[in-house]
Design a protein around this motif. Structure first.
Motif, PDB file in Angstrom:
ATOM      1  N   GLU A 125       0.840  -1.195   0.000  1.00 54.68           N
ATOM      2  CA  GLU A 125       0.000   0.000   0.000  1.00 54.68           C
ATOM      3  C   GLU A 125       0.879   1.250   0.000  1.00 54.68           C
ATOM      4  N   VAL A 127       2.233   4.856   0.773  1.00 51.34           N
ATOM      5  CA  VAL A 127       2.024   5.726   1.929  1.00 51.34           C
ATOM      6  C   VAL A 127       2.929   6.942   1.827  1.00 51.34           C
ATOM      7  N   ILE A 129       5.077   9.115   4.337  1.00 53.39           N
ATOM      8  CA  ILE A 129       5.602   8.721   5.649  1.00 53.39           C
ATOM      9  C   ILE A 129       6.692   9.683   6.117  1.00 53.39           C
ATOM     10  N   ALA A 156       0.121  13.234   1.031  1.00 48.62           N
ATOM     11  CA  ALA A 156      -0.942  12.247   1.203  1.00 48.62           C
ATOM     12  C   ALA A 156      -2.257  12.769   0.627  1.00 48.62           C
ATOM     13  N   PRO A 162      -2.632   6.979   2.371  1.00 45.09           N
ATOM     14  CA  PRO A 162      -2.529   7.127   3.825  1.00 45.09           C
ATOM     15  C   PRO A 162      -1.250   7.863   4.228  1.00 45.09           C
ATOM     16  N   TYR A 201      -4.766   8.383   8.787  1.00 48.76           N
ATOM     17  CA  TYR A 201      -3.508   8.890   9.314  1.00 48.76           C
ATOM     18  C   TYR A 201      -3.167   8.050  10.541  1.00 48.76           C
ATOM     19  N   LEU A 281      -3.822  -0.684   7.125  1.00 51.19           N
ATOM     20  CA  LEU A 281      -3.968  -0.065   5.804  1.00 51.19           C
ATOM     21  C   LEU A 281      -4.832  -0.919   4.895  1.00 51.19           C
TER      22      LEU A 281
END
Length: 285
Positions: A125, A127, A129, A156, A162, A201, A281
């Motif tokens: 997934e 992301v 980060i 994001a 996410p 989040y 996720l």
């Protein structure tokens, strides 16, 4: 006056170089002695276990790049915002000048500031980060850290993916004064914009997570996770005891205490964190 500056744009393959390790004396650094149980284990085994004691499970500090390596799918991390560097808008000086402190910390850690951000994947997934680096001035949040955190949420939002932030910090950076405190509102506003895309989040609070970071985006996650025995709160327990002149309950402000009182959603041991994040996720995809 600028709060931070952009250096010359780096190529995407370039990343901030890690500081060279200090040469150890012969035989030094081969063993690791746990502060929790006193057990002595080979350092290589301890590091393979992501700085978790194999005997008692005590969690020690983990360098920021190793944390991202542990959590993200292999080869997916792309570091961004590397051109941002902090400035000294107040000309601050305590035991040494702030600009000299920044140079010395960069030389010893290889980091430009106390936050590393980018994009990657967890369990396949995508992301956005970011992770605090406690090894850089106690993970304190200045204007560059706040900008990078805001960009984690902005990316994001733009990519409809996410966001995950690992917090490990002593709070706002006193050397930047009000510019540091402004980041609480700035990051919370960026998070509010991100809410519009209805993607999760995940806030992961490490030891310690205190001050302005705890009082803003760190506690605003859709999922709030902590590592075992992490100290989490605004002011530290010693400050609170001195202020209210009362003895605090045992374990006050530790993650176990906060879970018991409904302040966080879960405590996840470090070795289980990647699988738990992938599960969250997948459930919210």
């Amino acid at each position: 006056m600028a709060w931070f500056s952009k250096q010359k744009k780096l190529k995407s393959k370039d990343t901030t170089p890690a500081a060279p390790p200090t040469p150890a004396a012969k035989g030094e650094g081969i063993w690791y002695k746990c502060d929790g149980c006193g057990e002595v284990v080979p350092r290589a085994e301890y590091e393979r276990n992501w700085n978790v004691c194999p005997s008692c499970g005590a969690h020690d500090a983990l360098p920021v790049r190793r944390r991202l390596e542990m959590v993200l799918d292999a080869g997916t991390f792309q570091e961004l915002d590397v051109e941002l560097t902090p400035q000294d808008p107040l000309g601050f000086s305590d035991s040494k000048k702030y600009r000299d402190r920044l140079k010395g910390t960069f030389k010893s850690t290889g980091l430009r500031d106390a936050f590393v951000s980018g994009v990657g994947a967890v369990g396949g997934e995508p992301v956005s980060i970011g992770s605090f680096a406690f090894e850089f001035m106690g993970g304190s949040m200045g204007s560059v850290v706040g900008e990078k955190v805001a960009r984690v949420f902005d990316r994001a939002y733009e990519r409809r993916i996410p966001a995950i932030v690992f917090s490990s910090t002593g709070g706002a950076r006193m050397q930047e004064g009000i510019f540091s405190l402004m980041q609480m509102a700035k990051t919370s506003a960026a998070l509010h914009r991100f809410r519009a895309v209805r993607r999760p989040y995940v806030s992961v609070m490490l030891h310690p997570t205190t001050g302005g970071v705890a009082a803003s985006f760190a506690w605003l996650g859709d999922f709030v996770i902590a590592e075992p025995k992490a100290l989490i709160g605004f002011a530290g327990p010693r400050v609170i005891e001195q202020t209210i002149r009362e003895k605090l309950p045992p374990g006050f402000q530790r993650s176990e205490f906060l879970l018991e009182h409904g302040m966080i959603d879960a405590i996840v041991p470090r070795l289980e964190l990647r699988d738990r994040l992938a599960q969250l996720l997948a459930l919210t995809a």
